[in-house]
Write a protein that holds these residues in place. Structure first.
Motif, PDB file in Angstrom:
ATOM      1  N   GLY A   1       2.433  -1.130  -7.919  1.00  0.00           N
ATOM      2  CA  GLY A   1       0.990  -1.323  -7.951  1.00  0.00           C
ATOM      3  C   GLY A   1       0.642  -2.460  -6.927  1.00  0.00           C
ATOM      4  O   GLY A   1      -0.423  -3.226  -7.026  1.00  0.00           O
ATOM      5  N   TYR A   2       1.754  -2.542  -5.668  1.00  0.00           N
ATOM      6  CA  TYR A   2       1.287  -3.456  -4.954  1.00  0.00           C
ATOM      7  C   TYR A   2       0.072  -3.101  -3.860  1.00  0.00           C
ATOM      8  O   TYR A   2      -0.038  -1.956  -3.821  1.00  0.00           O
ATOM      9  N   HIS A   3      -0.569  -3.801  -3.099  1.00  0.00           N
ATOM     10  CA  HIS A   3      -1.593  -3.736  -2.037  1.00  0.00           C
ATOM     11  C   HIS A   3      -0.505  -3.535  -0.939  1.00  0.00           C
ATOM     12  O   HIS A   3       0.060  -4.559  -0.310  1.00  0.00           O
ATOM     13  N   VAL A   4      -0.592  -2.501  -0.347  1.00  0.00           N
ATOM     14  CA  VAL A   4       0.430  -2.210   0.771  1.00  0.00           C
ATOM     15  C   VAL A   4      -0.511  -2.294   1.968  1.00  0.00           C
ATOM     16  O   VAL A   4      -1.457  -1.489   2.300  1.00  0.00           O
ATOM     17  N   ILE A   5      -0.003  -2.930   2.888  1.00  0.00           N
ATOM     18  CA  ILE A   5      -0.416  -2.844   4.390  1.00  0.00           C
ATOM     19  C   ILE A   5       0.384  -2.222   5.285  1.00  0.00           C
ATOM     20  O   ILE A   5       1.475  -2.415   5.331  1.00  0.00           O
ATOM     21  N   VAL A   6      -0.030  -0.982   5.760  1.00  0.00           N
ATOM     22  CA  VAL A   6       0.550   0.078   6.617  1.00  0.00           C
ATOM     23  C   VAL A   6       0.632  -0.515   8.211  1.00  0.00           C
ATOM     24  O   VAL A   6      -0.313  -0.652   8.539  1.00  0.00           O
ATOM     25  N   GLY A   7       1.822  -1.200   8.464  1.00  0.00           N
ATOM     26  CA  GLY A   7       1.829  -1.491   9.941  1.00  0.00           C
ATOM     27  C   GLY A   7       2.243  -0.494  10.623  1.00  0.00           C
ATOM     28  O   GLY A   7       3.460   0.199  10.462  1.00  0.00           O
ATOM     29  N   ALA A   8       1.609  -0.133  11.662  1.00  0.00           N
ATOM     30  CA  ALA A   8       1.664   1.209  12.426  1.00  0.00           C
ATOM     31  C   ALA A   8       1.504   0.835  14.026  1.00  0.00           C
ATOM     32  O   ALA A   8       0.402   0.319  14.364  1.00  0.00           O
ATOM     33  N   ARG A   9       2.500   1.058  14.883  1.00  0.00           N
ATOM     34  CA  ARG A   9       2.027   1.005  16.275  1.00  0.00           C
ATOM     35  C   ARG A   9       0.935   1.994  16.606  1.00  0.00           C
ATOM     36  O   ARG A   9       0.107   1.500  17.557  1.00  0.00           O
TER      37      ARG A   9
ATOM     38  N   GLU B   1      -3.790   4.663   9.508  1.00  0.00           N
ATOM     39  CA  GLU B   1      -4.798   4.875   8.879  1.00  0.00           C
ATOM     40  C   GLU B   1      -4.696   5.819   8.032  1.00  0.00           C
ATOM     41  O   GLU B   1      -5.001   5.942   6.808  1.00  0.00           O
ATOM     42  N   LYS B   2      -4.077   7.204   8.429  1.00  0.00           N
ATOM     43  CA  LYS B   2      -3.894   8.077   7.544  1.00  0.00           C
ATOM     44  C   LYS B   2      -3.023   7.887   6.348  1.00  0.00           C
ATOM     45  O   LYS B   2      -3.474   8.433   5.265  1.00  0.00           O
ATOM     46  N   VAL B   3      -2.114   7.005   6.514  1.00  0.00           N
ATOM     47  CA  VAL B   3      -1.118   6.861   5.501  1.00  0.00           C
ATOM     48  C   VAL B   3      -1.935   6.014   4.410  1.00  0.00           C
ATOM     49  O   VAL B   3      -1.762   6.412   3.063  1.00  0.00           O
ATOM     50  N   ALA B   4      -2.654   4.936   4.705  1.00  0.00           N
ATOM     51  CA  ALA B   4      -3.214   4.280   3.910  1.00  0.00           C
ATOM     52  C   ALA B   4      -4.409   5.176   3.368  1.00  0.00           C
ATOM     53  O   ALA B   4      -4.762   4.853   1.925  1.00  0.00           O
ATOM     54  N   ALA B   5      -5.251   5.954   4.005  1.00  0.00           N
ATOM     55  CA  ALA B   5      -6.032   6.579   3.395  1.00  0.00           C
ATOM     56  C   ALA B   5      -5.633   7.534   2.292  1.00  0.00           C
ATOM     57  O   ALA B   5      -6.384   7.698   1.308  1.00  0.00           O
TER      58      ALA B   5
ATOM     59  N   TYR C   1      -4.549   4.368  -5.175  1.00  0.00           N
ATOM     60  CA  TYR C   1      -3.616   3.290  -5.025  1.00  0.00           C
ATOM     61  C   TYR C   1      -4.243   2.371  -4.078  1.00  0.00           C
ATOM     62  O   TYR C   1      -5.381   2.792  -3.500  1.00  0.00           O
ATOM     63  N   SER C   2      -3.998   1.004  -3.981  1.00  0.00           N
ATOM     64  CA  SER C   2      -4.339   0.156  -3.128  1.00  0.00           C
ATOM     65  C   SER C   2      -3.468  -0.008  -1.779  1.00  0.00           C
ATOM     66  O   SER C   2      -2.351  -0.259  -1.777  1.00  0.00           O
ATOM     67  N   ALA C   3      -4.305   0.234  -0.812  1.00  0.00           N
ATOM     68  CA  ALA C   3      -3.575   0.111   0.554  1.00  0.00           C
ATOM     69  C   ALA C   3      -4.632  -0.181   1.920  1.00  0.00           C
ATOM     70  O   ALA C   3      -5.865   0.229   1.282  1.00  0.00           O
ATOM     71  N   SER C   4      -4.218  -0.521   2.782  1.00  0.00           N
ATOM     72  CA  SER C   4      -4.970  -0.579   4.011  1.00  0.00           C
ATOM     73  C   SER C   4      -3.825  -0.635   5.198  1.00  0.00           C
ATOM     74  O   SER C   4      -2.634  -0.493   5.022  1.00  0.00           O
ATOM     75  N   SER C   5      -4.560  -0.838   6.219  1.00  0.00           N
ATOM     76  CA  SER C   5      -3.546  -0.452   7.415  1.00  0.00           C
ATOM     77  C   SER C   5      -4.000  -1.556   8.534  1.00  0.00           C
ATOM     78  O   SER C   5      -4.933  -2.227   8.419  1.00  0.00           O
ATOM     79  N   VAL C   6      -2.873  -1.701   9.506  1.00  0.00           N
ATOM     80  CA  VAL C   6      -3.204  -2.608  10.707  1.00  0.00           C
ATOM     81  C   VAL C   6      -2.110  -2.237  11.716  1.00  0.00           C
ATOM     82  O   VAL C   6      -1.057  -1.631  11.816  1.00  0.00           O
ATOM     83  N   GLN C   7      -2.970  -2.212  13.014  1.00  0.00           N
ATOM     84  CA  GLN C   7      -2.050  -1.781  14.161  1.00  0.00           C
ATOM     85  C   GLN C   7      -1.222  -2.817  14.339  1.00  0.00           C
ATOM     86  O   GLN C   7      -1.496  -3.741  14.482  1.00  0.00           O
TER      87      GLN C   7
END
Length: 244
Positions: free
Chosen positions: A30-38, A44-48, A55-61
Motif C-alpha cells: 500500500g505504499y505510494h510509489v514514485i517511479v523514477g525513470a530517465r 509515466e506508463k508504469v505509474a498509470a 494502487y497509488s503511484a506517480s512518476s518523476v523524470q
C-alpha cells in the motif's frame, strides 16, 4: 492519497528489478510509489498502470547522472508530498561485458557516474525530505560481487568473470551506504545495502541462470518495509548477511 501513506522513490523503476519492487510495494504494502525513470514517458506508463489497477503511484523524470534532473525531481516530490519515507537507489549499469567501445577510463567513469556518484548525489539531495519522515529508510541496491571479503575466493562462480568495473563500483556503493547510515543515524533511519542476486534482466543480458525480477525484488522490499528497531548498516541478500 491517505495522509499517512508511505511515500517511496525508486530510481530506475520503469523496468527490471526496479519495476518489480515498485509493483510489490504498491500492490502488497500500500505504499505510494514514485517511479523514477530517465525516460519520463516510460515512468509515466508504469505509474498509470498501477493507478489503473487501483494502487497509488506517480512518476518523476530522474536521471541520476544529471544534477539538474535530481534537483528537479526532488523539488517535484517536495511540492507534491513534502516528505520521503523510503528511497531505493536502484538505478545501475553493467558495461564490462558489452561491446561499448570505451577506453578503460571511460568505462570506469561511466559506471561510477551511475552506480556510485549518482546514488550518492540522489541520496544527498533527498536528505531534507527523509529527515521529515517518522522512520526514514534508504536502500542501496548493491551486489555480492562488490564484497571485498569474497573477491579472492576462487570457489565463487563469478571469480573468473572480468567484471572489475562493476565489482569496484558496488564495493564503493557499499561504502556510500555505510556513510549515509552514519549521517542519518540521529534521525533513526535504517540504511542498508542489498544484493538482489543474479536476476534475469536487460542489465545481465537476461542471464539464463538468473532468477525472476519478482524474486530479485524480495529482499529489497523486505528491507524497505522494515520497522523501527530493524537492522541498519547491513549488507544482505535473501540468504542473510554478506561480508563486506
Amino acid at each position: 492519497m491517505p495522509a499517512k501513506q508511505t511515500v517511496v522513490l525508486i530510481s530506475g523503476a520503469n523496468s527490471g528489478i526496479g519495476l518489480a519492487v515498485a509493483n510489490q510495494l504498491a500492490r502488497d504494502h500500500g505504499y505510494h510509489v514514485i517511479v523514477g525513470a530517465r525516460n519520463a514517458a516510460a515512468g509515466e506508463k508504469v505509474a498509470a498502470a498501477l493507478v489503473a489497477d487501483g494502487y497509488s503511484a506517480s512518476s518523476v523524470q530522474l536521471d541520476v547522472t544529471s544534477d539538474e534532473s535530481i534537483e528537479a525531481a526532488v523539488q517535484q516530490i517536495t511540492r507534491e508530498f513534502g516528505v520521503l519515507d523510503v528511497l531505493i537507489n536502484n538505478a545501475g549499469t553493467l558495461l564490462d561485458v558489452s561491446d561499448h567501445g570505451m577506453s578503460m577510463r571511460e568505462l570506469f567513469n561511466h559506471t561510477y557516474n551511475t552506480n556510485v556518484t549518482g546514488a550518492a548525489c540522489l541520496t544527498e539531495a533527498c536528505i531534507p525530505l527523509l529527515r521529515k519522515a517518522e522512520l526514514p529508510r534508504v536502500v542501496f541496491v548493491s551486489s555480492r560481487m562488490g564484497s571485498i571479503s569474497e573477491a579472492s575466493d576462487k570457489s565463487k562462480p563469478y571469480y573468473s568473470t572480468d567484471y572489475k568495473t562493476y565489482d569496484a563500483s558496488k564495493a564503493a556503493l557499499n561504502m556510500v551506504a555505510l556513510n549515509y547510515n552514519r549521517i542519518l543515524e540521529d534521525s533513526g533511519a535504517r540504511v542498508n545495502a542489498v544484493c538482489p542476486g543474479l536476476v534475469k534482466t536487460k542489465l545481465t543480458g537476461n542471464h539464463p541462470m538468473g532468477s525472476s525480477t519478482e524474486l530479485g525484488a524480495q529482499r529489497i522490499v523486505e528491507v524497505a518495509t522494515a520497522g523501527k528497531g530493524s537492522p541498519t548498516g547491513t549488507f544482505s541478500d535473501r540468504g542473510g548477511n554478506i561480508p563486506w
